[in-house]
Design a protein around this motif. Structure first.
Motif, PDB file in Angstrom:
ATOM      1  N   CYS A   1       0.939  -1.098   0.447  1.00  0.00           N
ATOM      2  CA  CYS A   1      -0.554  -0.216  -0.325  1.00  0.00           C
ATOM      3  C   CYS A   1       0.771   1.213  -0.401  1.00  0.00           C
ATOM      4  CB  CYS A   1      -0.690   0.115   1.213  1.00  0.00           C
ATOM      5  SG  CYS A   1      -1.823  -1.358   0.844  1.00  0.00           S
ATOM      6  N   VAL A   2       0.453   2.683  -0.358  1.00  0.00           N
ATOM      7  CA  VAL A   2       0.758   3.423  -0.465  1.00  0.00           C
ATOM      8  C   VAL A   2      -0.099   4.547   0.655  1.00  0.00           C
ATOM      9  CG1 VAL A   2       1.530   5.923  -1.804  1.00  0.00           C
ATOM     10  CG2 VAL A   2       1.947   3.215  -2.321  1.00  0.00           C
ATOM     11  N   ALA A   3       0.530   5.034   1.626  1.00  0.00           N
ATOM     12  CA  ALA A   3      -0.397   6.102   2.230  1.00  0.00           C
ATOM     13  C   ALA A   3      -0.422   7.231   2.015  1.00  0.00           C
ATOM     14  CB  ALA A   3      -0.388   5.773   4.924  1.00  0.00           C
ATOM     15  N   VAL A   4      -1.100   7.964   2.442  1.00  0.00           N
ATOM     16  CA  VAL A   4      -0.399   9.954   1.670  1.00  0.00           C
ATOM     17  C   VAL A   4      -0.859  10.665   2.871  1.00  0.00           C
ATOM     18  CG1 VAL A   4      -1.309  11.756   0.357  1.00  0.00           C
ATOM     19  CG2 VAL A   4      -1.565   9.118  -0.181  1.00  0.00           C
TER      20      VAL A   4
ATOM     21  N   ILE B   1       4.467  14.855  10.671  1.00  0.00           N
ATOM     22  CA  ILE B   1       5.137  13.352  11.078  1.00  0.00           C
ATOM     23  C   ILE B   1       4.739  12.358  11.642  1.00  0.00           C
ATOM     24  CG2 ILE B   1       6.329  15.065  12.836  1.00  0.00           C
ATOM     25  CD1 ILE B   1       7.983  12.772  10.028  1.00  0.00           C
ATOM     26  N   VAL B   2       3.177  12.729  12.589  1.00  0.00           N
ATOM     27  CA  VAL B   2       2.756  11.489  13.084  1.00  0.00           C
ATOM     28  C   VAL B   2       2.169  10.670  12.443  1.00  0.00           C
ATOM     29  CG1 VAL B   2       1.226  11.301  14.756  1.00  0.00           C
ATOM     30  CG2 VAL B   2       2.370  14.409  14.828  1.00  0.00           C
ATOM     31  N   GLY B   3       1.593  10.955  11.569  1.00  0.00           N
ATOM     32  CA  GLY B   3       0.979  10.066  10.340  1.00  0.00           C
ATOM     33  C   GLY B   3       1.852   8.947   9.660  1.00  0.00           C
ATOM     34  N   VAL B   4       2.403  10.021   9.249  1.00  0.00           N
ATOM     35  CA  VAL B   4       4.456   9.553   8.626  1.00  0.00           C
ATOM     36  C   VAL B   4       4.774   8.850   9.027  1.00  0.00           C
ATOM     37  CG1 VAL B   4       6.091  10.082   7.098  1.00  0.00           C
ATOM     38  CG2 VAL B   4       4.399  11.389   6.843  1.00  0.00           C
TER      39      VAL B   4
ATOM     40  N   GLU C   1       4.537   4.530   8.548  1.00  0.00           N
ATOM     41  CA  GLU C   1       5.980   3.555   8.185  1.00  0.00           C
ATOM     42  C   GLU C   1       6.300   2.888   8.837  1.00  0.00           C
ATOM     43  OE1 GLU C   1       8.245   7.460   5.342  1.00  0.00           O
ATOM     44  OE2 GLU C   1       8.854   7.333   7.928  1.00  0.00           O
ATOM     45  N   ALA C   2       5.428   2.879  10.589  1.00  0.00           N
ATOM     46  CA  ALA C   2       5.652   1.617  11.401  1.00  0.00           C
ATOM     47  C   ALA C   2       4.641   0.336  11.181  1.00  0.00           C
ATOM     48  CB  ALA C   2       5.197   2.423  12.531  1.00  0.00           C
ATOM     49  N   ALA C   3       3.605   0.787  10.010  1.00  0.00           N
ATOM     50  CA  ALA C   3       3.124  -0.451   9.407  1.00  0.00           C
ATOM     51  C   ALA C   3       3.336  -0.902   8.056  1.00  0.00           C
ATOM     52  CB  ALA C   3       1.719   0.492   8.903  1.00  0.00           C
ATOM     53  N   GLY C   4       4.458  -0.447   8.204  1.00  0.00           N
ATOM     54  CA  GLY C   4       4.678  -0.861   6.039  1.00  0.00           C
ATOM     55  C   GLY C   4       4.542  -0.098   5.154  1.00  0.00           C
ATOM     56  N   CYS C   5       3.515   0.884   5.140  1.00  0.00           N
ATOM     57  CA  CYS C   5       3.310   1.546   3.922  1.00  0.00           C
ATOM     58  C   CYS C   5       4.396   2.268   3.170  1.00  0.00           C
ATOM     59  CB  CYS C   5       1.849   2.433   4.304  1.00  0.00           C
ATOM     60  SG  CYS C   5       0.880   1.433   4.596  1.00  0.00           S
ATOM     61  N   ALA C   6       4.337   2.164   2.228  1.00  0.00           N
ATOM     62  CA  ALA C   6       5.176   2.906   1.605  1.00  0.00           C
ATOM     63  C   ALA C   6       4.087   4.118   1.968  1.00  0.00           C
ATOM     64  CB  ALA C   6       5.411   3.172  -0.041  1.00  0.00           C
ATOM     65  N   VAL C   7       5.101   6.140   1.961  1.00  0.00           N
ATOM     66  CA  VAL C   7       4.677   7.323   1.822  1.00  0.00           C
ATOM     67  C   VAL C   7       4.291   8.024   1.186  1.00  0.00           C
ATOM     68  CG1 VAL C   7       4.393   8.532   3.613  1.00  0.00           C
ATOM     69  CG2 VAL C   7       4.551   7.132   4.509  1.00  0.00           C
ATOM     70  N   LEU C   8       3.449   8.946   0.675  1.00  0.00           N
ATOM     71  CA  LEU C   8       3.694  10.078   0.104  1.00  0.00           C
ATOM     72  C   LEU C   8       2.655  10.857   0.931  1.00  0.00           C
ATOM     73  CD1 LEU C   8       3.649  11.519  -3.231  1.00  0.00           C
ATOM     74  CD2 LEU C   8       1.075  11.231  -3.514  1.00  0.00           C
ATOM     75  N   ALA C   9       4.566  11.918   0.934  1.00  0.00           N
ATOM     76  CA  ALA C   9       3.849  12.854   1.770  1.00  0.00           C
ATOM     77  C   ALA C   9       4.357  14.005   1.220  1.00  0.00           C
ATOM     78  CB  ALA C   9       4.516  12.801   3.366  1.00  0.00           C
ATOM     79  N   VAL C  10       2.079  14.810   2.239  1.00  0.00           N
ATOM     80  CA  VAL C  10       2.775  16.347   1.818  1.00  0.00           C
ATOM     81  C   VAL C  10       3.212  17.488   2.556  1.00  0.00           C
ATOM     82  CG1 VAL C  10       0.234  18.174   0.976  1.00  0.00           C
ATOM     83  CG2 VAL C  10       0.251  15.318   0.155  1.00  0.00           C
ATOM     84  N   SER C  11       3.725  17.791   2.584  1.00  0.00           N
ATOM     85  CA  SER C  11       4.273  19.444   3.165  1.00  0.00           C
ATOM     86  C   SER C  11       4.348  20.044   3.099  1.00  0.00           C
ATOM     87  CB  SER C  11       6.194  19.317   2.904  1.00  0.00           C
ATOM     88  OG  SER C  11       6.861  19.139   4.522  1.00  0.00           O
ATOM     89  N   SER C  12       3.153  20.575   3.436  1.00  0.00           N
ATOM     90  CA  SER C  12       2.322  21.769   3.318  1.00  0.00           C
ATOM     91  C   SER C  12       2.273  22.824   4.213  1.00  0.00           C
ATOM     92  CB  SER C  12       0.770  21.124   2.669  1.00  0.00           C
ATOM     93  OG  SER C  12       0.114  20.642   3.836  1.00  0.00           O
ATOM     94  N   THR C  13       1.686  21.788   5.604  1.00  0.00           N
ATOM     95  CA  THR C  13       1.590  22.775   7.327  1.00  0.00           C
ATOM     96  C   THR C  13       3.235  22.848   7.606  1.00  0.00           C
ATOM     97  OG1 THR C  13       0.101  21.174   7.739  1.00  0.00           O
ATOM     98  CG2 THR C  13      -0.932  23.037   6.999  1.00  0.00           C
ATOM     99  N   THR C  14       2.958  21.076   7.790  1.00  0.00           N
ATOM    100  CA  THR C  14       4.721  20.729   8.318  1.00  0.00           C
ATOM    101  C   THR C  14       5.678  20.181   7.720  1.00  0.00           C
ATOM    102  OG1 THR C  14       3.895  18.731   8.988  1.00  0.00           O
ATOM    103  CG2 THR C  14       2.857  20.210  11.030  1.00  0.00           C
ATOM    104  N   ALA C  15       6.960  20.616   7.739  1.00  0.00           N
ATOM    105  CA  ALA C  15       7.891  20.042   6.811  1.00  0.00           C
ATOM    106  C   ALA C  15       8.136  19.117   7.629  1.00  0.00           C
ATOM    107  CB  ALA C  15       9.022  20.831   7.411  1.00  0.00           C
ATOM    108  N   ILE C  16       7.986  17.961   5.800  1.00  0.00           N
ATOM    109  CA  ILE C  16       8.714  16.635   5.601  1.00  0.00           C
ATOM    110  C   ILE C  16       9.522  16.453   5.183  1.00  0.00           C
ATOM    111  CG2 ILE C  16       7.685  14.149   5.812  1.00  0.00           C
ATOM    112  CD1 ILE C  16       4.556  15.652   6.367  1.00  0.00           C
ATOM    113  N   ALA C  17      10.823  15.340   5.872  1.00  0.00           N
ATOM    114  CA  ALA C  17      12.093  15.085   4.858  1.00  0.00           C
ATOM    115  C   ALA C  17      11.480  13.992   3.716  1.00  0.00           C
ATOM    116  CB  ALA C  17      13.098  15.140   5.924  1.00  0.00           C
ATOM    117  N   PRO C  18      11.916  13.911   2.922  1.00  0.00           N
ATOM    118  CA  PRO C  18      12.015  12.924   2.182  1.00  0.00           C
ATOM    119  C   PRO C  18      12.941  11.604   2.992  1.00  0.00           C
ATOM    120  CG  PRO C  18      12.771  15.001   0.071  1.00  0.00           C
ATOM    121  CD  PRO C  18      12.945  14.643   2.117  1.00  0.00           C
ATOM    122  N   ALA C  19      13.078  10.519   2.521  1.00  0.00           N
ATOM    123  CA  ALA C  19      13.369   9.583   3.628  1.00  0.00           C
ATOM    124  C   ALA C  19      13.465   8.457   2.894  1.00  0.00           C
ATOM    125  CB  ALA C  19      12.766   9.220   4.506  1.00  0.00           C
TER     126      ALA C  19
END
Length: 221
Positions: free
Chosen positions: A164-167, A171-174, A178-196
């Motif tokens: 699955c991909v989680a959107v 960072i709480v949601g990411v 990620e702890a569940a094992g999903c790939a993540v598409l992060a929308v860094s709009s209100t809080t900064a999220i670094a690629p990983a």
């Protein structure tokens, strides 16, 4: 972006599908103000991306002579729900992306730390038929950043979290996804999220199409 279409796409709700992060902040500020506390930037870590129970517990700790956690929870629930009912608005690109994923047969879920009645309001506003599964705060023993919500969604859909991909937009949601094992598409709009590794970061869903999503990330240029 991502290389292969996923078995399912699991969407966070607040701040990802609909513009409710600001409504949540307003609701918390309202309830905090009633008990004599002025919400500020230093409180964001215990407000943004968290469920009502967490934030109610936080306010109970930081406010002198605060009401009990149960009263704060009820007040936050009412304040947030009232705002969502009046101001549900899909974020840019959301409806087009949902339609695009449906067109290629990818099942969708909402995975939220918000209460069930708020999740249902948003699901119905966006079109209940779009989502095969919804997971709300009451559906799991532990909500984000615990992986339980994403694990529950994947189980309900009959797919592996790793497929699955989680959107997400916090960072709480990411962390949860990620702890569940999903790939993540992060929308860094209100809080900064670094690629990983396993995580792609974009500024908005307006630039994302169904074909951009999949479980295996392609190195970003």
């Amino acid at each position: 972006m991502f290389a292969v279409l996923p078995a399912a796409v699991l969407f966070d709700m607040d701040g990802t599908l609909v513009d409710t992060e600001q409504l949540w902040w307003e609701a918390v500020a309202d309830v905090a103000g009633r008990v004599g506390y002025v919400l500020g930037e230093t409180d964001a870590a215990d407000v943004v991306g968290h469920g009502i129970g967490h934030t109610a517990g936080y306010l109970h700790e930081v406010v002198a002579e605060a009401p009990c956690v149960h009263e704060l929870t009820d007040a936050l629930d009412a304040a947030f729900t009232t705002r969502v009912e009046a101001r549900i608005e899909p974020l840019p690109g959301v409806l087009a992306l949902l339609d695009g994923l449906a067109a290629v047969g990818v099942p969708l879920a909402i995975v939220s730390a918000s209460p069930r009645r708020v999740v249902d309001l948003v699901r119905d506003a966006l079109g209940s038929a779009r989502f095969a599964v919804t997971v709300a705060a009451e559906d799991v023993a532990r909500t984000k950043p615990d992986p339980a919500p994403y694990l529950a969604a994947a189980t309900a859909l009959g797919v592996e979290p790793s497929a699955c991909v989680a959107v997400e937009d916090t960072i709480v949601g990411v962390t949860s996804a990620e702890a569940a094992g999903c790939a993540v598409l992060a929308v860094s709009s209100t809080t900064a999220i670094a690629p990983a590794p396993g995580r792609t970061v974009v500024a908005s869903l307006a630039s994302i199409e169904a074909g951009d999503l999949g479980k295996s990330p392609v190195p970003q240029g």
